[in-house]
Write a protein that holds these residues in place. Structure first.
Motif, PDB file in Angstrom:
ATOM      1  N   PRO A 102     -64.410  51.081  30.552  1.00 30.16           N
ATOM      2  CA  PRO A 102     -64.676  50.637  31.927  1.00 30.16           C
ATOM      3  C   PRO A 102     -65.526  51.626  32.735  1.00 30.16           C
ATOM      4  N   ALA A 103     -65.321  52.906  32.536  1.00 29.05           N
ATOM      5  CA  ALA A 103     -66.121  53.900  33.283  1.00 29.05           C
ATOM      6  C   ALA A 103     -67.603  53.789  32.918  1.00 29.05           C
ATOM      7  N   GLU A 104     -67.887  53.542  31.658  1.00 30.72           N
ATOM      8  CA  GLU A 104     -69.285  53.383  31.229  1.00 30.72           C
ATOM      9  C   GLU A 104     -69.860  52.080  31.768  1.00 30.72           C
ATOM     10  N   LEU A 105     -69.067  51.017  31.741  1.00 34.12           N
ATOM     11  CA  LEU A 105     -69.531  49.754  32.318  1.00 34.12           C
ATOM     12  C   LEU A 105     -69.862  49.936  33.802  1.00 34.12           C
ATOM     13  N   ALA A 106     -69.001  50.623  34.523  1.00 34.70           N
ATOM     14  CA  ALA A 106     -69.232  50.866  35.955  1.00 34.70           C
ATOM     15  C   ALA A 106     -70.501  51.688  36.163  1.00 34.70           C
ATOM     16  N   ARG A 107     -70.742  52.667  35.282  1.00 33.91           N
ATOM     17  CA  ARG A 107     -71.945  53.502  35.395  1.00 33.91           C
ATOM     18  C   ARG A 107     -73.218  52.677  35.224  1.00 33.91           C
ATOM     19  N   ARG A 108     -73.159  51.642  34.411  1.00 35.18           N
ATOM     20  CA  ARG A 108     -74.333  50.808  34.121  1.00 35.18           C
ATOM     21  C   ARG A 108     -74.616  49.755  35.199  1.00 35.18           C
ATOM     22  N   MET A 109     -73.729  49.586  36.144  1.00 31.54           N
ATOM     23  CA  MET A 109     -73.827  48.472  37.091  1.00 31.54           C
ATOM     24  C   MET A 109     -75.023  48.538  38.030  1.00 31.54           C
ATOM     25  N   ASP A 110     -75.594  49.709  38.219  1.00 29.57           N
ATOM     26  CA  ASP A 110     -76.725  49.809  39.154  1.00 29.57           C
ATOM     27  C   ASP A 110     -78.079  49.632  38.477  1.00 29.57           C
ATOM     28  N   ARG A 111     -78.105  49.243  37.232  1.00 30.03           N
ATOM     29  CA  ARG A 111     -79.376  49.053  36.525  1.00 30.03           C
ATOM     30  C   ARG A 111     -80.156  47.894  37.145  1.00 30.03           C
ATOM     31  N   PRO A 112     -81.466  48.060  37.282  1.00 32.88           N
ATOM     32  CA  PRO A 112     -82.289  47.014  37.918  1.00 32.88           C
ATOM     33  C   PRO A 112     -82.170  45.641  37.255  1.00 32.88           C
ATOM     34  N   GLU A 113     -82.041  45.612  35.934  1.00 35.90           N
ATOM     35  CA  GLU A 113     -81.964  44.315  35.248  1.00 35.90           C
ATOM     36  C   GLU A 113     -80.703  43.543  35.636  1.00 35.90           C
ATOM     37  N   ARG A 114     -79.652  44.239  36.059  1.00 42.41           N
ATOM     38  CA  ARG A 114     -78.445  43.535  36.512  1.00 42.41           C
ATOM     39  C   ARG A 114     -78.724  42.794  37.813  1.00 42.41           C
ATOM     40  N   ARG A 115     -79.480  43.427  38.703  1.00 37.68           N
ATOM     41  CA  ARG A 115     -79.842  42.771  39.968  1.00 37.68           C
ATOM     42  C   ARG A 115     -80.739  41.564  39.685  1.00 37.68           C
ATOM     43  N   GLU A 116     -81.703  41.741  38.811  1.00 41.05           N
ATOM     44  CA  GLU A 116     -82.640  40.660  38.490  1.00 41.05           C
ATOM     45  C   GLU A 116     -81.933  39.454  37.888  1.00 41.05           C
ATOM     46  N   ARG A 117     -80.884  39.694  37.106  1.00 39.69           N
ATOM     47  CA  ARG A 117     -80.175  38.614  36.406  1.00 39.69           C
ATOM     48  C   ARG A 117     -78.960  38.118  37.175  1.00 39.69           C
ATOM     49  N   ARG A 121     -72.446  43.559  40.175  1.00 34.65           N
ATOM     50  CA  ARG A 121     -72.888  44.936  40.407  1.00 34.65           C
ATOM     51  C   ARG A 121     -71.902  45.732  41.254  1.00 34.65           C
ATOM     52  N   ASP A 122     -70.734  45.193  41.499  1.00 37.04           N
ATOM     53  CA  ASP A 122     -69.731  45.855  42.321  1.00 37.04           C
ATOM     54  C   ASP A 122     -68.687  46.497  41.398  1.00 37.04           C
ATOM     55  N   PRO A 123     -68.667  47.849  41.292  1.00 32.08           N
ATOM     56  CA  PRO A 123     -67.705  48.504  40.396  1.00 32.08           C
ATOM     57  C   PRO A 123     -66.242  48.179  40.722  1.00 32.08           C
ATOM     58  N   ALA A 124     -65.924  48.020  41.994  1.00 37.25           N
ATOM     59  CA  ALA A 124     -64.542  47.677  42.364  1.00 37.25           C
ATOM     60  C   ALA A 124     -64.185  46.275  41.863  1.00 37.25           C
ATOM     61  N   ALA A 125     -65.123  45.345  41.975  1.00 39.31           N
ATOM     62  CA  ALA A 125     -64.885  43.984  41.475  1.00 39.31           C
ATOM     63  C   ALA A 125     -64.744  43.996  39.951  1.00 39.31           C
ATOM     64  N   LEU A 126     -65.544  44.810  39.276  1.00 40.00           N
ATOM     65  CA  LEU A 126     -65.426  44.937  37.821  1.00 40.00           C
ATOM     66  C   LEU A 126     -64.037  45.455  37.458  1.00 40.00           C
ATOM     67  N   SER A 127     -63.594  46.474  38.156  1.00 40.08           N
ATOM     68  CA  SER A 127     -62.278  47.048  37.892  1.00 40.08           C
ATOM     69  C   SER A 127     -61.170  46.003  38.086  1.00 40.08           C
ATOM     70  N   ARG A 128     -61.260  45.234  39.162  1.00 41.66           N
ATOM     71  CA  ARG A 128     -60.266  44.174  39.411  1.00 41.66           C
ATOM     72  C   ARG A 128     -60.312  43.117  38.303  1.00 41.66           C
ATOM     73  N   LEU A 130     -61.340  43.404  35.170  1.00 41.16           N
ATOM     74  CA  LEU A 130     -60.797  43.918  33.914  1.00 41.16           C
ATOM     75  C   LEU A 130     -59.279  44.077  33.982  1.00 41.16           C
ATOM     76  N   GLU A 131     -58.774  44.449  35.153  1.00 48.04           N
ATOM     77  CA  GLU A 131     -57.333  44.606  35.321  1.00 48.04           C
ATOM     78  C   GLU A 131     -56.620  43.256  35.380  1.00 48.04           C
ATOM     79  N   ASP A 132     -57.173  42.328  36.159  1.00 52.46           N
ATOM     80  CA  ASP A 132     -56.515  41.033  36.374  1.00 52.46           C
ATOM     81  C   ASP A 132     -56.732  40.055  35.223  1.00 52.46           C
ATOM     82  N   VAL A 133     -57.928  40.037  34.670  1.00 48.31           N
ATOM     83  CA  VAL A 133     -58.286  39.030  33.668  1.00 48.31           C
ATOM     84  C   VAL A 133     -58.349  39.621  32.262  1.00 48.31           C
ATOM     85  N   GLY A 134     -58.795  40.865  32.156  1.00 53.83           N
ATOM     86  CA  GLY A 134     -58.883  41.519  30.857  1.00 53.83           C
ATOM     87  C   GLY A 134     -59.965  40.925  29.982  1.00 53.83           C
TER      88      GLY A 134
END
Length: 169
Positions: A102-117, A121-128, A130-134
């Motif tokens: 998860p820490a690596e996924l969060a680190r990658r969230m600001d990549r330009p291609e994520r915005r384009e696609r 891009r919200d690390p807190a939402a990613l954390s939720r 992964l925790e809630d849905v897995g």
């Protein structure tokens, strides 16, 4: 990685954002603001149309699907739906499960291609998420790759190495 795998194999890439982005764009998605629940009703309809097109596609066309699958029966059913589609087409089904800390996924969230696609891009939402849905457990026949230290090109090479040679290749 999907783009690289498509380049290596000649398969058509049908990633989840090819399906989701028209709906996301219609709802003004920006990868940060939460999406309303009704978005998923529309994306399911688009996915159904795409899968119907795949079922009707010429047999020589191979397909790569990418998507996040959370825990749950509906997500497990997606795997079996893709497996059944491959069987009906006489195609090989190679489930690939990508793992990444998860820490690596969060680190990658600001990549330009994520915005384009329009990707999350919200690390807190990613954390939720992964925790809630897995993540859906990998089926027994899945190729599992930890992508934390793999480049997309290397991951694609590993996956392509699991596939039979293309006819005429």
């Amino acid at each position: 990685m999907g783009l690289e795998l498509a380049r290596l194999t000649g398969a058509a890439l049908l990633d989840n954002h090819l399906i989701n982005d028209p709906v996301f764009a219609a709802f003004g998605a920006d990868g940060v603001r939460p999406l309303p629940p009704e978005v998923w009703t529309y994306t399911r309809q688009v996915r159904d149309v795409v899968l119907a097109a795949v079922a009707a596609a010429p047999p020589e066309v191979s397909h790569i699907f990418t998507m996040y699958l959370g825990r749950g029966e509906r997500e497990a059913a997606f795997v079996e739906r893709f497996r059944g589609l491959a069987l009906a087409r006489g195609a090989q089904f190679v489930p690939v499960w990508l793992d990444c800390a998860p820490a690596e996924l969060a680190r990658r969230m600001d990549r330009p291609e994520r915005r384009e696609r329009l990707k999350l891009r919200d690390p807190a939402a990613l954390s939720r998420l992964l925790e809630d849905v897995g993540q859906q457990p990998a089926p027994a026949d899945a190729l599992r790759l930890n992508t934390a230290e793999l480049t997309p090109a290397r991951a694609a090479q590993i996956i392509a190495g699991q596939l039979p040679p293309r006819p005429g290749a």
